[in-house]
Write a protein that holds these residues in place. Structure first.
Motif, short mmCIF file in Angstrom:
data_model
loop_
_atom_site.label_atom_id
_atom_site.label_comp_id
_atom_site.label_asym_id
_atom_site.label_seq_id
_atom_site.Cartn_x
_atom_site.Cartn_y
_atom_site.Cartn_z
N VAL A 166 1.38 -12.31 4.37
CA VAL A 166 2.27 -13.15 5.19
C VAL A 166 3.39 -12.33 5.66
N ALA A 167 3.67 -12.29 6.90
CA ALA A 167 4.63 -11.40 7.59
C ALA A 167 5.91 -12.13 7.75
N HIS A 168 7.05 -11.78 7.62
CA HIS A 168 8.42 -12.34 7.60
C HIS A 168 9.03 -12.17 8.89
N ALA A 169 8.17 -12.96 10.00
CA ALA A 169 8.50 -12.71 11.47
C ALA A 169 7.55 -13.55 12.35
N ASP A 170 8.12 -14.01 13.50
CA ASP A 170 7.27 -14.88 14.21
C ASP A 170 6.38 -13.82 15.23
N LEU A 171 5.44 -13.73 14.98
CA LEU A 171 4.35 -12.84 15.67
C LEU A 171 3.40 -13.67 16.38
N LEU A 172 2.73 -13.13 17.55
CA LEU A 172 1.66 -13.88 18.16
C LEU A 172 0.46 -13.91 17.12
N ARG A 173 0.26 -12.85 16.51
CA ARG A 173 -0.90 -12.78 15.57
C ARG A 173 -0.74 -11.66 14.46
N LEU A 174 -1.20 -11.83 13.30
CA LEU A 174 -1.17 -10.83 12.23
C LEU A 174 -2.60 -10.56 11.87
N GLU A 175 -3.12 -9.36 12.00
CA GLU A 175 -4.73 -9.29 11.31
C GLU A 175 -4.75 -7.97 10.32
N PHE A 176 -5.63 -8.21 9.63
CA PHE A 176 -6.08 -7.17 8.52
C PHE A 176 -6.99 -6.13 9.49
N LEU A 177 -6.58 -4.99 9.54
CA LEU A 177 -7.75 -3.80 10.10
C LEU A 177 -8.60 -3.54 9.29
N SER A 178 -8.03 -3.27 7.83
CA SER A 178 -8.95 -2.73 6.80
C SER A 178 -8.42 -2.97 5.60
N VAL A 179 -9.26 -3.12 4.73
CA VAL A 179 -8.80 -3.18 3.07
C VAL A 179 -9.61 -2.08 2.43
N LYS A 180 -8.78 -1.18 1.70
CA LYS A 180 -9.59 -0.18 1.23
C LYS A 180 -9.18 -0.10 -0.40
N LEU A 181 -10.10 0.50 -1.07
CA LEU A 181 -10.14 1.03 -2.58
C LEU A 181 -10.18 2.54 -2.60
N GLY A 182 -9.32 3.19 -2.67
CA GLY A 182 -9.38 4.51 -2.68
C GLY A 182 -9.53 4.95 -1.31
N GLU A 183 -10.55 5.93 -0.94
CA GLU A 183 -11.07 6.07 0.49
C GLU A 183 -12.18 5.16 0.88
N ASP A 184 -12.57 4.18 -0.06
CA ASP A 184 -13.53 3.41 0.31
C ASP A 184 -13.20 2.01 1.01
N GLU A 185 -13.74 1.73 2.16
CA GLU A 185 -13.34 0.56 2.96
C GLU A 185 -14.16 -0.53 2.25
N LEU A 186 -13.62 -1.75 2.18
CA LEU A 186 -14.23 -2.85 1.44
C LEU A 186 -14.70 -4.02 2.56
N GLU A 187 -15.89 -4.41 2.51
CA GLU A 187 -16.40 -5.41 3.34
C GLU A 187 -15.41 -6.78 3.01
N THR A 188 -14.87 -7.27 4.02
CA THR A 188 -14.39 -8.64 3.94
C THR A 188 -14.74 -9.71 4.91
N ASN A 189 -14.38 -10.94 4.67
CA ASN A 189 -14.79 -11.88 5.83
C ASN A 189 -13.50 -12.47 6.19
N LEU A 190 -12.95 -12.71 7.58
CA LEU A 190 -11.90 -13.54 8.00
C LEU A 190 -12.07 -14.91 7.49
N LEU A 191 -11.05 -15.48 6.98
CA LEU A 191 -10.75 -16.77 6.69
C LEU A 191 -10.02 -17.75 7.91
N GLY A 192 -8.81 -17.02 8.35
CA GLY A 192 -8.10 -17.83 9.07
C GLY A 192 -6.94 -16.84 9.25
N PHE A 193 -5.95 -17.63 10.29
CA PHE A 193 -4.56 -17.20 10.67
C PHE A 193 -3.75 -18.18 11.13
N GLY A 194 -2.42 -17.91 10.90
CA GLY A 194 -1.55 -18.87 11.68
C GLY A 194 -0.22 -18.52 11.65
#
Length: 119
Positions: free
Chosen positions: A50-78
């Motif tokens: 949750v961003a404390h701002a009125d943005l057009l959109r906020l997106e996760f570009l990556s989620v990592k644990l250490g150096e490893d990027e983890l696979e994710t699935n987008l649920l929604g945004f608003g």
């Protein structure tokens, strides 16, 4: 999402908020490019930023644990009442035995360039 009581007795209307009441952020930080504050929440396999701002959109570009990027699935945004949010599903077994505080995130924040055109 939580509910608020409406003027007519016994009817509840959802309040648009992507995090259940009582869930506290496990990480808080600022976007490097703009300094906008972002809170990260987790409940089950759902991650919400949750961003404390009125943005057009906020997106996760990556989620990592250490150096490893983890696979994710987008649920929604608003957006709601001065906040912009995005959510995704992250299989909890991918970081089993580790704290979600060890996850690192990269975000894309898209600001509304047309906002000043309305004045």
């Amino acid at each position: 999402m939580s509910a608020t009581e409406t003027p007519w007795s016994g009817h509840l209307t959802p309040r648009h908020w992507p995090v259940p009441e009582g869930v506290k952020p496990f990480q808080q930080g600022q976007l490097k490019s703009s300094g906008i504050e972002v809170d990260c929440y987790q409940y089950g396999g759902v991650l919400v930023a949750v961003a404390h701002a009125d943005l057009l959109r906020l997106e996760f570009l990556s989620v990592k644990l250490g150096e490893d990027e983890l696979e994710t699935n987008l649920l929604g945004f608003g957006a709601t009442a001065g906040y912009t949010w995005t959510s995704l599903y992250l299989e909890p077994d991918l970081y089993k035995g580790r704290s979600p505080e060890e996850l690192t995130f990269e975000f894309l924040a898209i600001e509304d360039d047309d906002e000043d055109d309305d004045e």
